[in-house]
Design a protein around this motif. Structure first.
Motif, short mmCIF file in Angstrom:
data_model
loop_
_atom_site.label_atom_id
_atom_site.label_comp_id
_atom_site.label_asym_id
_atom_site.label_seq_id
_atom_site.Cartn_x
_atom_site.Cartn_y
_atom_site.Cartn_z
N UNK A 274 6.12 5.39 51.76
CA UNK A 274 6.62 3.93 52.71
C UNK A 274 6.42 4.32 53.82
N UNK A 275 5.86 3.58 54.04
CA UNK A 275 5.53 3.99 55.86
C UNK A 275 5.72 2.96 56.85
N UNK A 276 6.01 2.84 57.85
CA UNK A 276 6.48 2.12 58.56
C UNK A 276 8.35 2.10 59.40
N UNK A 277 8.71 0.90 59.61
CA UNK A 277 10.05 1.33 60.89
C UNK A 277 10.78 1.49 59.77
N UNK A 278 11.18 2.03 59.10
CA UNK A 278 12.02 2.29 57.96
C UNK A 278 13.64 3.22 57.83
N UNK A 279 14.28 2.84 58.34
CA UNK A 279 15.62 3.23 58.40
C UNK A 279 16.42 3.81 57.80
N UNK A 280 16.17 3.10 56.15
CA UNK A 280 17.09 3.04 54.73
C UNK A 280 16.32 2.71 53.78
N UNK A 281 16.13 4.37 52.54
CA UNK A 281 15.82 3.06 51.25
C UNK A 281 16.68 3.13 50.48
N UNK B 10 15.55 -1.10 54.73
CA UNK B 10 15.74 -1.73 55.46
C UNK B 10 14.80 -0.85 56.54
N UNK B 11 14.46 -1.69 57.60
CA UNK B 11 13.85 -1.23 58.62
C UNK B 11 14.57 -1.45 59.94
N UNK B 12 13.90 -1.01 60.93
CA UNK B 12 14.76 -0.91 62.25
C UNK B 12 14.95 -2.55 62.62
N UNK B 13 13.74 -3.32 62.33
CA UNK B 13 14.05 -4.81 62.64
C UNK B 13 14.82 -5.75 61.46
N UNK B 14 15.21 -5.73 60.72
CA UNK B 14 15.64 -6.22 59.77
C UNK B 14 16.98 -6.17 59.23
N UNK B 15 17.87 -7.22 58.76
CA UNK B 15 19.30 -7.13 58.48
C UNK B 15 19.09 -7.13 56.98
N UNK B 16 19.52 -5.86 56.65
CA UNK B 16 19.43 -5.59 55.43
C UNK B 16 18.29 -5.31 54.77
N UNK B 17 18.06 -5.36 53.66
CA UNK B 17 17.66 -4.56 52.65
C UNK B 17 16.31 -6.01 52.19
#
Length: 121
Positions: free
Chosen positions: A24-31, A100-107
């Protein structure tokens, strides 16, 4: 933008082994969890194996004892070690993840593009 990139598919003889990887790549804050689904021609897509970030796993009955799923949380990569492959394992294997990305709310649930696994003589 979040992406799932799969690798490791191919052609193998019955009884052989393959290892699939999905990063997984990109602006990921949590798995939260990652896993593998598969879809054979004329059949519905089915869950093969899934693993949470804490290591809890579940498998479809048909692969128990033959496939092993693992996760590297630091690399945000999930692996599927497939041993004792059978012709009925032939399918397109899709990576799936709740991230969860830095631009999303929730997973949010994401899919990879799929990788072909063919088990044949």
């Amino acid at each position: 933008q979040v992406q799932l990139v799969e690798s490791g598919g191919g052609l193998v003889q019955p009884g052989g082994s393959l290892r699939l990887s999905c990063a997984a790549s990109g602006s990921i804050s949590s798995v939260d969890a990652m896993g593998w689904y598969r879809q054979a021609p004329g059949k519905e897509r089915e869950l093969v194996a899934r693993i949470t970030s804490r290591g809890t796993t579940n498998y479809v009955d048909s692969v128990k004892g033959r496939f092993t799923i693992s996760i590297d949380n630091r690399k945000r990569t999930v692996y599927l070690q497939m041993n004792s492959l059978k012709p009925e394992d032939t399918a397109v294997y899709y990576c799936n993840a709740d991230l969860m990305s830095y631009y999303s709310v929730g997973y949010v649930n994401y899919w990879g593009q799929g990788t072909q696994v063919t088990v044949s003589l």
